[in-house]
Scaffold this active site. Sequence first.
Site, short mmCIF file in Angstrom:
data_model
loop_
_atom_site.label_atom_id
_atom_site.label_comp_id
_atom_site.label_asym_id
_atom_site.label_seq_id
_atom_site.Cartn_x
_atom_site.Cartn_y
_atom_site.Cartn_z
N LEU A 54 0.86 -1.19 0.00
CA LEU A 54 0.00 0.00 0.00
C LEU A 54 0.89 1.24 0.00
O LEU A 54 1.84 1.32 0.80
CB LEU A 54 -0.90 0.03 1.24
CG LEU A 54 -2.14 -0.86 1.25
CD1 LEU A 54 -2.67 -1.02 2.66
CD2 LEU A 54 -3.22 -0.28 0.35
N SER A 55 0.60 2.18 -0.87
CA SER A 55 1.34 3.44 -0.86
C SER A 55 0.90 4.29 0.33
O SER A 55 -0.13 4.02 0.97
CB SER A 55 1.10 4.22 -2.16
OG SER A 55 1.67 3.55 -3.26
N ALA A 56 1.67 5.32 0.63
CA ALA A 56 1.33 6.22 1.74
C ALA A 56 0.03 6.96 1.44
O ALA A 56 -0.27 7.27 0.28
CB ALA A 56 2.47 7.22 1.96
#
Length: 357
Positions: free
Chosen positions: A63-65
Amino acid sequence: MGGAVSAGEDNDDLIDNLKEAQYIRTERVEQAFRAIDRGDYYLEGYRDNAYKDLAWKHGNIHLSAPCIYSEVMEALKLQPGLSFLNLGSGTGYLSTMVGLILGPFGINHGIELHSDVVEYAKEKLESFIKNSDSFDKFEFCEPAFVVGNCLQIASDSHQYDRIYCGAGVQKDHENYMKILLKVGGILVMPIEDQLTQIMRTGQNTWESKNILAVSFAPLVQPSKNDNGKPDSVGLPPCAVRNLQDLARIYIRRTLRNFINDEMQAKGIPQRAPPKRKRKRVKQRINTYVFVGNQLIPQPLDSEEDEKMEEDNKEEDEKDHNEAMKPEEPPQNLLREKIMKLPLPESLKAYLTYFRDK
């Protein structure tokens, strides 16, 4: 990548922080973020990190930030009915939020390199549809995921209104990505360490704008088959909805509009998600005294400080008392209306998407 905003205690708190930092700027994007709990896309045992502005990776799951997803959602300028392609769709978190904006007449496709991640995304999507309290509040464009390398998409594939690529794009693949986009469409992708928005203004014309400095893992190069050429990957078909599905959409829309009109006529406000009050930070007033030849600051409590302490104490007590109350399950008015219709139980189940809640 991340760390641009303070950590939140829950999903709503995280969204408040993203709004305050101007990563979330439109109501439509805010509603989508609040409707999907980021923590639901974490593995058990890792959820404590879900509301920090940090990327997360475990095996192939990534998951990206939150600040990255916020900028992507804003840059895509999503509208109901558009077509969307997610290159490197991962857990399906972003695709599900996009589906809440596209609505039932949009197209929502994703391609992901790892088959185990596609299965994970499908599980999370099914859980959202079956269990989330947010599902009945929106008209939804359900994502369809396929396994494959996004650099091997078949040459005769259809084009899309909006495209996002979740991996670093090398400069020699930039034109490949652009060809997938319709005229008037928007492509958002990381290229040369910049999250970039590209708008297709004509058949052979483009406008680009850098959004944010980022660091993404690069796209995986396709492997070749026995003939020395990579196998092509087919995207999901753009199928026309059948009559039964259209009937469900319009029945649910009619009931939802009826509920909203009914509540408005009675003067009942539509319930917004509760937001916690932020505690005021105590400010110290310094006075200065001479000690020998030096001027030394001495903290001095003001009357306002004492009042802040009393107010914060009262808020703590109020929060504690509310936490001790048994939590009432949220009222699902749409489901209640459907269950009261003079219809066979099997049809009611279909209208509620076979939800248990």
